[in-house]
Design an enzyme around this catalytic site. Structure first.
Site, PDB file in Angstrom:
ATOM      1  N   ASP A 135       0.852  -1.188   0.000  1.00 60.65           N
ATOM      2  CA  ASP A 135       0.000   0.000   0.000  1.00 60.65           C
ATOM      3  C   ASP A 135       0.889   1.239   0.000  1.00 60.65           C
ATOM      4  O   ASP A 135       1.757   1.384   0.877  1.00 60.65           O
ATOM      5  CB  ASP A 135      -0.908   0.012   1.230  1.00 60.65           C
ATOM      6  CG  ASP A 135      -2.001  -1.047   1.157  1.00 60.65           C
ATOM      7  OD1 ASP A 135      -2.075  -1.752   0.131  1.00 60.65           O
ATOM      8  OD2 ASP A 135      -2.778  -1.167   2.126  1.00 60.65           O
ATOM      9  N   ASP A 163     -15.196  -2.892  -1.695  1.00 60.92           N
ATOM     10  CA  ASP A 163     -14.809  -2.712  -0.294  1.00 60.92           C
ATOM     11  C   ASP A 163     -16.072  -2.474   0.520  1.00 60.92           C
ATOM     12  O   ASP A 163     -16.812  -1.521   0.239  1.00 60.92           O
ATOM     13  CB  ASP A 163     -13.858  -1.521  -0.153  1.00 60.92           C
ATOM     14  CG  ASP A 163     -12.645  -1.649  -1.068  1.00 60.92           C
ATOM     15  OD1 ASP A 163     -12.185  -2.785  -1.266  1.00 60.92           O
ATOM     16  OD2 ASP A 163     -12.179  -0.621  -1.592  1.00 60.92           O
TER      17      ASP A 163
END
EC number: 5.3.1.16
Length: 239
Positions: A8, A129
């Site tokens: 990330d 998500d």
């Protein structure tokens, strides 16, 4: 089963967040390119990269880092975060990205999604998500009124072949994946599923493998060494 080590990106560094909270950031490696090389060295066959800055801004803000990662490794790289136009998709492919993950755009810009799927087919993945069962967008800062199941069905109808599903409440927690939500997703659509969020042990990976989940993204567990990359790759190869 495919194993996707996660990187990330935030402000050019490799970080982990806790439950998607940008204020709860831990820097795992100041050099994401070095981290990608480490994952490849230990046997990774592919990488999963998220541009966290891009997810919030709505445009790729770590493109130069992504390009350097693609040049540094010989394994396929899939990238998500802030990709909301065909120009952005094409730019990522031009720097060596193998597959592109669309999230916010999948919910709010179906025309763009349809064009991308038509042009690039299986190279376009959709990231769903979920927060309490509802789809979160724009770097998980906004929660919509559409359920993750309904969005998955829409994606299947459009022709999307792969979904990355993340339960935000599990992300970065090492609390185990949300098996119940994944099972419901499997019953609802016939799309390849990549599970993300909460994976903490080899047992978690085996459980997902037994469910015939296509792939699993592993982040914090690799950095905190609750999962050994070489071991999990060997285990999934034997299953």
């Amino acid at each position: 089963m495919e194993i996707f080590p996660a990187i990330d990106l935030k402000e050019g560094r490799c970080v982990r967040l806790y439950q998607g909270e940008f204020s709860k950031e831990t820097v795992m490696n100041e050099d994401p390119v070095a981290q990608a090389i480490i994952f490849e060295k230990f046997g990774a066959k592919r990488l999963h990269i998220v541009d966290l800055d891009g997810a919030v801004a709505g445009e790729s803000l770590n493109l130069s880092v992504i390009e350097r990662i693609c040049k540094a490794v010989r394994i396929p790289v899939q990238v998500g975060g802030g990709i909301r136009s065909l120009v952005a998709v094409e730019k990522l492919f031009s720097v060596g990205v193998d597959k592109v993950i669309l999230g916010t755009a999948a919910l709010y810009d179906k025309t763009f999604l349809e064009e991308a799927v038509l042009l690039y087919k299986e190279k376009i993945i959709v990231g769903i998500d979920a927060k309490n069962g509802f789809v979160a967008t724009r770097g998980w800062l906004d929660v919509s009124e559409i359920s993750y199941i309904d969005l998955a069905k829409q994606m299947e109808n459009i022709g999307v072949q792969t979904i990355v599903f993340t339960d935000i409440s599990k992300d970065g927690t090492l609390a185990g994946p949300n098996i119940g939500q994944l099972e419901l997703l499997q019953k609802s659509v016939a799309i390849r599923l990549i599970a993300s969020g909460g994976v903490a042990s080899i047992q978690d990976v085996k459980k997902l493998n037994d469910m015939n989940i296509y792939g699993v993204i592993i982040g914090k567990a690799l950095y905190e060494k609750t999962i050994d990359l070489e071991e999990v790759l060997e285990v999934t190869k034997l299953c």
